[in-house]
Design a protein around this motif. Structure first.
Motif, PDB file in Angstrom:
ATOM      1  N   GLU A 199     -38.956  28.852  35.058  1.00  0.00           N
ATOM      2  CA  GLU A 199     -37.775  28.463  34.296  1.00  0.00           C
ATOM      3  C   GLU A 199     -36.557  29.214  34.833  1.00  0.00           C
ATOM      4  O   GLU A 199     -36.620  30.403  35.156  1.00  0.00           O
ATOM      5  CB  GLU A 199     -37.959  28.791  32.818  1.00  0.00           C
ATOM      6  CG  GLU A 199     -39.017  27.970  32.126  1.00  0.00           C
ATOM      7  CD  GLU A 199     -39.185  28.398  30.679  1.00  0.00           C
ATOM      8  OE1 GLU A 199     -38.314  29.138  30.167  1.00  0.00           O
ATOM      9  OE2 GLU A 199     -40.193  28.010  30.069  1.00  0.00           O
ATOM     10  N   LEU A 200     -35.438  28.503  34.910  1.00  0.00           N
ATOM     11  CA  LEU A 200     -34.201  29.119  35.377  1.00  0.00           C
ATOM     12  C   LEU A 200     -33.780  30.268  34.458  1.00  0.00           C
ATOM     13  O   LEU A 200     -33.308  31.302  34.927  1.00  0.00           O
ATOM     14  CB  LEU A 200     -33.094  28.063  35.450  1.00  0.00           C
ATOM     15  CG  LEU A 200     -31.707  28.553  35.905  1.00  0.00           C
ATOM     16  CD1 LEU A 200     -31.779  29.188  37.283  1.00  0.00           C
ATOM     17  CD2 LEU A 200     -30.713  27.391  35.890  1.00  0.00           C
ATOM     18  N   ALA A 201     -33.972  30.097  33.158  1.00  0.00           N
ATOM     19  CA  ALA A 201     -33.586  31.151  32.202  1.00  0.00           C
ATOM     20  C   ALA A 201     -34.379  32.428  32.460  1.00  0.00           C
ATOM     21  O   ALA A 201     -33.835  33.537  32.397  1.00  0.00           O
ATOM     22  CB  ALA A 201     -33.818  30.662  30.770  1.00  0.00           C
ATOM     23  N   TRP A 202     -35.673  32.290  32.761  1.00  0.00           N
ATOM     24  CA  TRP A 202     -36.510  33.457  33.075  1.00  0.00           C
ATOM     25  C   TRP A 202     -36.045  34.122  34.358  1.00  0.00           C
ATOM     26  O   TRP A 202     -35.978  35.361  34.441  1.00  0.00           O
ATOM     27  CB  TRP A 202     -37.961  33.017  33.191  1.00  0.00           C
ATOM     28  CG  TRP A 202     -38.908  34.112  33.594  1.00  0.00           C
ATOM     29  CD1 TRP A 202     -39.538  35.006  32.776  1.00  0.00           C
ATOM     30  CD2 TRP A 202     -39.344  34.425  34.932  1.00  0.00           C
ATOM     31  NE1 TRP A 202     -40.329  35.864  33.515  1.00  0.00           N
ATOM     32  CE2 TRP A 202     -40.231  35.524  34.838  1.00  0.00           C
ATOM     33  CE3 TRP A 202     -39.074  33.887  36.191  1.00  0.00           C
ATOM     34  CZ2 TRP A 202     -40.845  36.083  35.961  1.00  0.00           C
ATOM     35  CZ3 TRP A 202     -39.672  34.446  37.308  1.00  0.00           C
ATOM     36  CH2 TRP A 202     -40.555  35.530  37.182  1.00  0.00           C
ATOM     37  N   ALA A 203     -35.732  33.318  35.360  1.00  0.00           N
ATOM     38  CA  ALA A 203     -35.271  33.871  36.635  1.00  0.00           C
ATOM     39  C   ALA A 203     -33.982  34.662  36.457  1.00  0.00           C
ATOM     40  O   ALA A 203     -33.811  35.746  37.024  1.00  0.00           O
ATOM     41  CB  ALA A 203     -35.066  32.741  37.649  1.00  0.00           C
ATOM     42  N   LYS A 204     -33.073  34.143  35.646  1.00  0.00           N
ATOM     43  CA  LYS A 204     -31.815  34.846  35.398  1.00  0.00           C
ATOM     44  C   LYS A 204     -32.036  36.150  34.646  1.00  0.00           C
ATOM     45  O   LYS A 204     -31.344  37.150  34.880  1.00  0.00           O
ATOM     46  CB  LYS A 204     -30.853  33.952  34.608  1.00  0.00           C
ATOM     47  CG  LYS A 204     -30.282  32.795  35.412  1.00  0.00           C
ATOM     48  CD  LYS A 204     -29.342  31.961  34.558  1.00  0.00           C
ATOM     49  CE  LYS A 204     -28.704  30.836  35.373  1.00  0.00           C
ATOM     50  NZ  LYS A 204     -27.783  30.007  34.542  1.00  0.00           N
ATOM     51  N   SER A 212     -36.287  20.208  27.062  1.00  0.00           N
ATOM     52  CA  SER A 212     -36.320  20.184  28.522  1.00  0.00           C
ATOM     53  C   SER A 212     -35.812  21.508  29.070  1.00  0.00           C
ATOM     54  O   SER A 212     -34.803  22.031  28.618  1.00  0.00           O
ATOM     55  CB  SER A 212     -35.449  19.041  29.052  1.00  0.00           C
ATOM     56  OG  SER A 212     -35.466  19.017  30.455  1.00  0.00           O
ATOM     57  N   GLU A 213     -36.535  22.068  30.032  1.00  0.00           N
ATOM     58  CA  GLU A 213     -36.184  23.366  30.599  1.00  0.00           C
ATOM     59  C   GLU A 213     -35.960  23.212  32.099  1.00  0.00           C
ATOM     60  O   GLU A 213     -36.806  22.685  32.808  1.00  0.00           O
ATOM     61  CB  GLU A 213     -37.305  24.373  30.317  1.00  0.00           C
ATOM     62  CG  GLU A 213     -37.563  24.579  28.833  1.00  0.00           C
ATOM     63  CD  GLU A 213     -38.895  25.264  28.570  1.00  0.00           C
ATOM     64  OE1 GLU A 213     -39.765  25.206  29.458  1.00  0.00           O
ATOM     65  OE2 GLU A 213     -39.059  25.845  27.498  1.00  0.00           O
ATOM     66  N   ARG A 214     -34.831  23.702  32.576  1.00  0.00           N
ATOM     67  CA  ARG A 214     -34.554  23.624  34.001  1.00  0.00           C
ATOM     68  C   ARG A 214     -35.431  24.631  34.736  1.00  0.00           C
ATOM     69  O   ARG A 214     -35.682  25.719  34.252  1.00  0.00           O
ATOM     70  CB  ARG A 214     -33.077  23.896  34.283  1.00  0.00           C
ATOM     71  CG  ARG A 214     -32.157  22.837  33.688  1.00  0.00           C
ATOM     72  CD  ARG A 214     -30.745  22.966  34.217  1.00  0.00           C
ATOM     73  NE  ARG A 214     -30.667  22.630  35.637  1.00  0.00           N
ATOM     74  CZ  ARG A 214     -30.640  21.386  36.112  1.00  0.00           C
ATOM     75  NH1 ARG A 214     -30.703  20.362  35.284  1.00  0.00           N
ATOM     76  NH2 ARG A 214     -30.551  21.150  37.398  1.00  0.00           N
ATOM     77  N   ARG A 215     -35.865  24.242  35.914  1.00  0.00           N
ATOM     78  CA  ARG A 215     -36.758  25.113  36.664  1.00  0.00           C
ATOM     79  C   ARG A 215     -36.262  25.277  38.097  1.00  0.00           C
ATOM     80  O   ARG A 215     -35.507  24.439  38.612  1.00  0.00           O
ATOM     81  CB  ARG A 215     -38.177  24.556  36.664  1.00  0.00           C
ATOM     82  CG  ARG A 215     -38.285  23.155  37.244  1.00  0.00           C
ATOM     83  CD  ARG A 215     -39.697  22.645  37.175  1.00  0.00           C
ATOM     84  NE  ARG A 215     -39.817  21.334  37.809  1.00  0.00           N
ATOM     85  CZ  ARG A 215     -40.969  20.709  37.996  1.00  0.00           C
ATOM     86  NH1 ARG A 215     -42.092  21.255  37.605  1.00  0.00           N
ATOM     87  NH2 ARG A 215     -40.996  19.525  38.582  1.00  0.00           N
ATOM     88  N   VAL A 239     -31.275  35.138  41.707  1.00  0.00           N
ATOM     89  CA  VAL A 239     -30.494  33.958  41.357  1.00  0.00           C
ATOM     90  C   VAL A 239     -29.112  34.024  42.025  1.00  0.00           C
ATOM     91  O   VAL A 239     -28.613  33.044  42.578  1.00  0.00           O
ATOM     92  CB  VAL A 239     -30.344  33.833  39.832  1.00  0.00           C
ATOM     93  CG1 VAL A 239     -29.443  32.647  39.485  1.00  0.00           C
ATOM     94  CG2 VAL A 239     -31.710  33.660  39.174  1.00  0.00           C
ATOM     95  N   GLN A 240     -28.499  35.201  42.005  1.00  0.00           N
ATOM     96  CA  GLN A 240     -27.172  35.365  42.612  1.00  0.00           C
ATOM     97  C   GLN A 240     -27.226  35.229  44.127  1.00  0.00           C
ATOM     98  O   GLN A 240     -26.372  34.595  44.746  1.00  0.00           O
ATOM     99  CB  GLN A 240     -26.603  36.722  42.222  1.00  0.00           C
ATOM    100  CG  GLN A 240     -26.327  36.890  40.736  1.00  0.00           C
ATOM    101  CD  GLN A 240     -25.966  38.306  40.372  1.00  0.00           C
ATOM    102  OE1 GLN A 240     -25.649  39.118  41.238  1.00  0.00           O
ATOM    103  NE2 GLN A 240     -26.004  38.626  39.081  1.00  0.00           N
ATOM    104  N   GLU A 241     -28.249  35.838  44.740  1.00  0.00           N
ATOM    105  CA  GLU A 241     -28.338  35.847  46.209  1.00  0.00           C
ATOM    106  C   GLU A 241     -28.655  34.478  46.766  1.00  0.00           C
ATOM    107  O   GLU A 241     -28.139  34.074  47.812  1.00  0.00           O
ATOM    108  CB  GLU A 241     -29.409  36.853  46.651  1.00  0.00           C
ATOM    109  CG  GLU A 241     -29.027  38.301  46.372  1.00  0.00           C
ATOM    110  CD  GLU A 241     -30.220  39.237  46.526  1.00  0.00           C
ATOM    111  OE1 GLU A 241     -31.336  38.731  46.777  1.00  0.00           O
ATOM    112  OE2 GLU A 241     -30.038  40.447  46.386  1.00  0.00           O
ATOM    113  N   ASP A 242     -29.546  33.739  46.087  1.00  0.00           N
ATOM    114  CA  ASP A 242     -30.004  32.452  46.620  1.00  0.00           C
ATOM    115  C   ASP A 242     -29.286  31.257  46.026  1.00  0.00           C
ATOM    116  O   ASP A 242     -29.630  30.147  46.320  1.00  0.00           O
ATOM    117  CB  ASP A 242     -31.515  32.311  46.377  1.00  0.00           C
ATOM    118  CG  ASP A 242     -32.312  33.271  47.233  1.00  0.00           C
ATOM    119  OD1 ASP A 242     -31.697  34.009  48.005  1.00  0.00           O
ATOM    120  OD2 ASP A 242     -33.549  33.270  47.131  1.00  0.00           O
TER     121      ASP A 242
END
Length: 213
Positions: A198-203, A14-17, A210-213
């Protein structure tokens, strides 16, 4: 930014998005891409003899090319009704300090995580969007001068054709580069296709976002 429950990725886990683009933004992109491809494809059929002979129907190709060019700004103008689209335009219109770091890292081919900081859009995407935003009006203006000869007598049709052709070639090369980069990044394509990444890709690729929003 809020993350949502994950989906099952290709690895079976499972991957967080996180949400990246709204439906309105995706529709604007798809409509603009379609019209742009019609313009480029029509131009290719008009300027390259083998393609012209293969397709035929030169008058129809000319009509499609002209009207797809005229309609090109329409998705953008309709998109202005979306607050998310307007917010992303503001993001694209500003170069932050970390964008300079991103450009320096690209120039020196640094690929380690954290060396290419980016907001929702990286510096390359901002430069690309700004360039296209400037090139499209030039194409429309010179195209109208070619279509309606004598519309602006101080500018000869020959000059309009020259500028139109050179700008069209530049746009074709830039768009091909854009498609190539998108093809290499499945998460970027997924974000434009489904609205989520994916959250990992965004980071990793857009840490400031990710930091701003």
């Amino acid at each position: 930014m809020t993350s949502t429950a994950g989906w099952t990725g290709p690895t079976g886990r499972s991957e967080r998005r996180v949400p990246r683009f709204t439906r309105a933004e995706r529709l604007v992109h798809r409509a603009t891409a379609g019209l742009m491809l019609l313009c480029v494809g029509g131009a290719a059929c008009l300027y390259f003899s083998p393609l012209a002979q293969l397709v035929g129907r030169r008058h129809l190709v000319v009509v499609v090319h002209e009207w797809s060019g005229i309609l090109l700004p329409v998705p953008f103008l309709l998109g202005l009704a979306s607050s998310a689209f307007r917010a992303d335009l503001r993001r694209l219109n500003r170069l932050a300090q970390y964008d300079k770091e991103w450009l320096r890292a690209v120039r020196k081919r640094w690929t380690a995580p954290g060396l290419r900081p980016a907001g929702k859009f990286n510096a390359g995407q901002k430069i690309y969007s700004g360039w296209i935003a400037g090139a499209v009006p030039i194409m429309m203006f010179t195209g109208l001068l070619m279509w309606f000869s004598g519309l602006l007598p101080v500018i000869s049709r020959t000059s309009a054709i020259f500028v139109h052709d050179v700008t069209a070639l530049a746009i074709s090369l830039v768009v091909l580069g854009h498609i190539r980069l998108a093809y290499r990044d499945s998460q970027a394509r997924r974000g434009m296709r489904t609205g989520f990444v994916e959250l990992a890709w965004a980071k990793r690729e857009h840490s400031k976002w990710v930091q701003e929003d």
